[in-house]
Design a protein around this motif. Sequence first.
Motif, PDB file in Angstrom:
ATOM      1  N   VAL A 174      -8.238  -4.532   5.098  1.00 28.56           N
ATOM      2  CA  VAL A 174      -8.176  -3.488   6.108  1.00 28.56           C
ATOM      3  C   VAL A 174      -7.667  -4.055   7.428  1.00 28.56           C
ATOM      4  N   ALA A 175      -8.190  -5.217   7.811  1.00 29.64           N
ATOM      5  CA  ALA A 175      -7.755  -5.845   9.062  1.00 29.64           C
ATOM      6  C   ALA A 175      -6.280  -6.235   8.991  1.00 29.64           C
ATOM      7  N   GLU A 176      -5.870  -6.740   7.832  1.00 30.32           N
ATOM      8  CA  GLU A 176      -4.471  -7.140   7.658  1.00 30.32           C
ATOM      9  C   GLU A 176      -3.535  -5.943   7.811  1.00 30.32           C
ATOM     10  N   ILE A 177      -3.880  -4.830   7.161  1.00 32.44           N
ATOM     11  CA  ILE A 177      -3.018  -3.654   7.228  1.00 32.44           C
ATOM     12  C   ILE A 177      -3.064  -3.019   8.612  1.00 32.44           C
ATOM     13  N   ALA A 178      -4.222  -3.031   9.265  1.00 34.26           N
ATOM     14  CA  ALA A 178      -4.324  -2.452  10.605  1.00 34.26           C
ATOM     15  C   ALA A 178      -3.360  -3.135  11.572  1.00 34.26           C
ATOM     16  N   LYS A 179      -3.136  -4.423  11.380  1.00 36.25           N
ATOM     17  CA  LYS A 179      -2.244  -5.164  12.275  1.00 36.25           C
ATOM     18  C   LYS A 179      -0.782  -4.768  12.106  1.00 36.25           C
ATOM     19  N   VAL A 180      -0.396  -4.294  10.909  1.00 35.96           N
ATOM     20  CA  VAL A 180       1.014  -3.964  10.699  1.00 35.96           C
ATOM     21  C   VAL A 180       1.299  -2.484  10.927  1.00 35.96           C
ATOM     22  N   LEU A 181       0.252  -1.668  11.048  1.00 41.78           N
ATOM     23  CA  LEU A 181       0.467  -0.248  11.323  1.00 41.78           C
ATOM     24  C   LEU A 181       0.867  -0.057  12.784  1.00 41.78           C
ATOM     25  N   GLU A 198       6.897   5.948  -0.621  1.00 41.63           N
ATOM     26  CA  GLU A 198       7.836   5.954   0.494  1.00 41.63           C
ATOM     27  C   GLU A 198       7.097   5.896   1.832  1.00 41.63           C
ATOM     28  N   THR A 199       6.010   6.643   1.942  1.00 41.16           N
ATOM     29  CA  THR A 199       5.249   6.700   3.185  1.00 41.16           C
ATOM     30  C   THR A 199       4.629   5.346   3.507  1.00 41.16           C
ATOM     31  N   LEU A 200       4.078   4.672   2.503  1.00 40.04           N
ATOM     32  CA  LEU A 200       3.438   3.372   2.739  1.00 40.04           C
ATOM     33  C   LEU A 200       4.469   2.289   3.019  1.00 40.04           C
ATOM     34  N   LEU A 201       5.620   2.354   2.365  1.00 37.61           N
ATOM     35  CA  LEU A 201       6.685   1.397   2.686  1.00 37.61           C
ATOM     36  C   LEU A 201       7.057   1.503   4.164  1.00 37.61           C
ATOM     37  N   GLY A 260       7.060  -2.354   4.625  1.00 37.22           N
ATOM     38  CA  GLY A 260       7.301  -2.949   3.325  1.00 37.22           C
ATOM     39  C   GLY A 260       6.170  -3.801   2.790  1.00 37.22           C
ATOM     40  N   ARG A 261       5.082  -3.909   3.531  1.00 41.22           N
ATOM     41  CA  ARG A 261       3.963  -4.753   3.075  1.00 41.22           C
ATOM     42  C   ARG A 261       3.305  -4.178   1.813  1.00 41.22           C
ATOM     43  N   ILE A 262       3.237  -2.861   1.730  1.00 43.60           N
ATOM     44  CA  ILE A 262       2.675  -2.216   0.532  1.00 43.60           C
ATOM     45  C   ILE A 262       3.816  -1.549  -0.219  1.00 43.60           C
ATOM     46  N   ASN A 263       4.047  -2.003  -1.432  1.00 43.43           N
ATOM     47  CA  ASN A 263       5.158  -1.516  -2.257  1.00 43.43           C
ATOM     48  C   ASN A 263       4.606  -1.018  -3.582  1.00 43.43           C
ATOM     49  N   LEU A 264       4.329   0.274  -3.669  1.00 37.01           N
ATOM     50  CA  LEU A 264       3.785   0.831  -4.903  1.00 37.01           C
ATOM     51  C   LEU A 264       4.788   0.830  -6.039  1.00 37.01           C
ATOM     52  N   TYR A 265       6.059   0.668  -5.733  1.00 36.83           N
ATOM     53  CA  TYR A 265       7.065   0.591  -6.791  1.00 36.83           C
ATOM     54  C   TYR A 265       6.911  -0.673  -7.626  1.00 36.83           C
ATOM     55  N   ALA A 266       6.244  -1.670  -7.081  1.00 34.20           N
ATOM     56  CA  ALA A 266       6.065  -2.929  -7.802  1.00 34.20           C
ATOM     57  C   ALA A 266       4.860  -2.908  -8.728  1.00 34.20           C
ATOM     58  N   GLU A 267       4.109  -1.820  -8.728  1.00 34.06           N
ATOM     59  CA  GLU A 267       2.928  -1.731  -9.577  1.00 34.06           C
ATOM     60  C   GLU A 267       3.310  -1.716 -11.058  1.00 34.06           C
ATOM     61  N   ASP A 268       2.403  -2.261 -11.888  1.00 30.88           N
ATOM     62  CA  ASP A 268       2.615  -2.253 -13.336  1.00 30.88           C
ATOM     63  C   ASP A 268       2.855  -0.823 -13.823  1.00 30.88           C
ATOM     64  N   ARG A 269       3.766  -0.676 -14.691  1.00 32.37           N
ATOM     65  CA  ARG A 269       4.110   0.581 -15.367  1.00 32.37           C
ATOM     66  C   ARG A 269       4.921   1.543 -14.509  1.00 32.37           C
ATOM     67  N   ALA A 270       4.932   1.356 -13.206  1.00 33.86           N
ATOM     68  CA  ALA A 270       5.631   2.329 -12.364  1.00 33.86           C
ATOM     69  C   ALA A 270       7.100   2.418 -12.743  1.00 33.86           C
ATOM     70  N   ARG A 271       7.728   1.279 -13.050  1.00 38.69           N
ATOM     71  CA  ARG A 271       9.146   1.286 -13.391  1.00 38.69           C
ATOM     72  C   ARG A 271       9.413   2.088 -14.662  1.00 38.69           C
ATOM     73  N   ALA A 308      17.923   0.890   0.215  1.00 36.37           N
ATOM     74  CA  ALA A 308      16.700   1.249  -0.488  1.00 36.37           C
ATOM     75  C   ALA A 308      16.191   0.281  -1.542  1.00 36.37           C
ATOM     76  N   ALA A 309      16.967  -0.701  -1.977  1.00 36.03           N
ATOM     77  CA  ALA A 309      16.572  -1.484  -3.147  1.00 36.03           C
ATOM     78  C   ALA A 309      15.272  -2.238  -2.892  1.00 36.03           C
ATOM     79  N   VAL A 310      14.301  -2.065  -3.783  1.00 34.03           N
ATOM     80  CA  VAL A 310      13.046  -2.816  -3.709  1.00 34.03           C
ATOM     81  C   VAL A 310      12.749  -3.507  -5.034  1.00 34.03           C
ATOM     82  N   SER A 311      13.696  -3.468  -5.960  1.00 33.39           N
ATOM     83  CA  SER A 311      13.498  -4.043  -7.284  1.00 33.39           C
ATOM     84  C   SER A 311      14.845  -4.521  -7.796  1.00 33.39           C
TER      85      SER A 311
END
Length: 647
Positions: free
Chosen positions: A37-44, A295-298, A303-314, A389-392
Motif C-alpha cells: 500500500v505504501a509503495e503504490i501510494a508513492k506512485v499515485l 488500462e486504468t491501473l497502468l 506502469g507499476r501494476i500491469n494486469l496484462y502480465a497476469e497468468d492466463r490473461a493472454r 501500447a506494447a506491454v508484452s
Amino acid sequence: MRSPLYCLHAVGIAAAAVCGVFCEKAVGIEPLSSERVAEIAKVLPARPVGVGVPIEDRAAWDKLTGRPHYAEEILRSANRLIEQKSPETSEADYFEFSRNGNRSNYEGKADSRRHRLSIFVQAEGLENQGRFLPYINEELAKILAEPTWVLPSHDKGLENFKGTKTEIDLWTAMTVWNLATADTILGDRLGSETRAKIRTEAQRRVFVPMLAQIRGEAPPAWWIDSSFNWNAVVHAGVTGAALALVESPEERAEFVVEAERDIRPYLGGFKADGYAEEGLSYWNYGFGHYVLLAETLLQATNGRINLYAEDRARRVAQFPKALEVLPGTYPAFGDCVVSMEPSAWALRILNARYQFGWKEGAAFPMLDSMYAPLLYAAAISTAFSPGEAAVSSPGQEDFSNLLTTWFPESQVLVARPADAAMGLGLACKGGNNGESHGHLDQGSFAVFNGDQGMIIDPGAAVYSAATFDERRYENKILNSYGHPVPVVAGQLQKAGTKHGSRIFERTSTEDRDSLVLDISGAYAVPAVKQLLRRFDYDRTGTTSVTITDTFEFSSPETFSTALVTFGTVREIKPGVLTITKGGRSVQVEVRAGGAAFAWKEEIISEKLKSGPEQVRRIEIALKEKTTAGQIVMRITPAVSANTAFQP
C-alpha cells in the motif's frame, strides 16, 4: 435498436444457488500488505485523477473530433436524445421485480439514464458550447436521487432501497465510475453543488462500505474474490471511481492494492485453455471490465501494476478469436446472446497490448451497445493510443489456428473450412452442466453457412426472477429440450457438475476433425449402457458436418434427437430436410440404420434475449422403443451436389 445493458446483470449460478446475491463470506479477506500500500501510494498522483480528457484540454478534444465517424455519431445521437424525454422511475417500477420477477421495466429506464449521460457528456466535450449541460445536469440529478444504485434483482429483500443496508453490486460500481468520469471530464462546468453531491454519494454508497470490507471492519461480499464476472466489473468500477474522487493517496492505494490482489481469482475462473465458460456475452462484460481496470491501473501507477502480465490473461484475451467459426459468427453457448460479437474496442486494445498481429477492423471502433451507457469505457477507448501500447512480447498462442480450435479442458471444438468464404463451420461442446451461466447442453452444437447460423444453440433467454433460482431449468431454452441434443428414455439432461461429458476420442487432420463424446453422464437414466455423440467435420469438397448418436439400453426405451434453428424447414423427400435462413441453406440427411423414424417441428414459446426470432425445434424420433440404435445426421450446403450417403 440499442440492446440495454441490463441484460447482463446477473449473478453466477453457483453463487446464487448457495447464498443469493449478497451473501457475506464466513471470514474476512486477508489484510492488505502495508508495504505494498505504501509503495503504490508513492506512485499515485498527489491529487485524484480519473479517466477521460478534461474539457479544457481542447487540443485533445479537437483530435477526437477528427476521429472517423466518432464526433458525427456522438453528436447525432445527442441531438436525437434531446428530442426524447428523460425516463422517470418510480417506487412501483423498482418493486416490480419483487412482485412478479420482471426486470426489464426499471432496469431499462435506469440504463437509458446512464446512456443519455454518457452521450451528452461526450457531445459537450466535442462541442464545448454548454448546449448539453442542462441535459447532463438533469440526468445527474436523477441518478444521484435514486434511493439505491443496487438493481432490484440484486435487492430481493428491498433492504438497499429502504436504506437498511448499503451494498455494492454491478450497477452501483458502474454508476459510481460513470459519475466520477463525468466529474473528471466536465469539472467545474458541473457546478460546485453537483460535484459535492457526486462525492458525498460516492462516499456513502461505495467508498465507505468498500473500505470497511478491505480493512476487515465488515464482512466482505461474496464477489470480492470470486471467479465470476462480478469480480472484474465491481472492482473496475469501484477502483476507477476511487482513483478519480478519493483525496488521500493512501486511501486510493488501498483500493488499488485490494483490486490488484483480488482480481486474480476472476482469471482463475477461466480454464487454462482460455475458454470463457460464461460465454462470449460475459467475456465482453467481465473481461471487458478487466481490460478497463488494467488500462486504468497502468495509467494511475505509471506502469507499476500491469494486469496484462497476469497468468492466463493472454490466453483469455484470445478467446473471441479462437471461438470465431466463420467471419463474424460465434456459437451462443450458455447465457450468450445469439447475435453477440466481441467488443471491437476491447479487441483493439488487446491487439496492441499483446501485439497479436490481428487484422484490424475499424481504426477507431465505436462502443457496442453493451458499453454505450458507460462513459468510462468511452473515455478509455477514445484516449487509447496503439502506437505506444506494447506491454508484452509479440506472438500468438499455439492453441488457436486457422482451421481448428480445440479447448481441451472445456471440451469445445471449432472446425472451419479451408476457405472461409465457402463451406460450413462447426462449433460443438461437452463440459458439464454446472458451469456459471451454463445451460443443460452436453453435446450441443452450431453449424454456420456464411454469416448465418443454420443450426444453433439458442443462447440466453430473457432474464426474470426464475432465471437464477430453482426454477431456472424449467425454461425450455435453458434446459436440454431447447438444444440440439438427445432426449433419452423420455428424459432431459440433469443439472450439476457431475452431469457432464467425457472425451471418448478426438482426432484432427488437415482435412478432417472428429470428436466423440460420451454424454451418458449428462442424463440420469439407469437403463443407459452407452450413449456416444460423434461429430465429424470434413473440409474437403464443399464441406460436411455429420452427427452420429450411438446408444444402447439394458431394456427397450425411446430415443430422439433434435435440431434447433431460426430458419424455415422443409422436407424435400423422406429423410431429407432443408433449412433456409438469410438466403443460405443447408441440407440434412437423416438415417437410423433401417429403423423407422419421424420428424416434427415445434415453436418454443420462451423468449430470447437476442430478440423476437422464433426458436424452431426439429425432433427426430425413433417410432419404436429399442435396446440399441443409431441416428446419423449429415449436413451439407444445400447448393452442393449430394453424394450417396451410407451411415
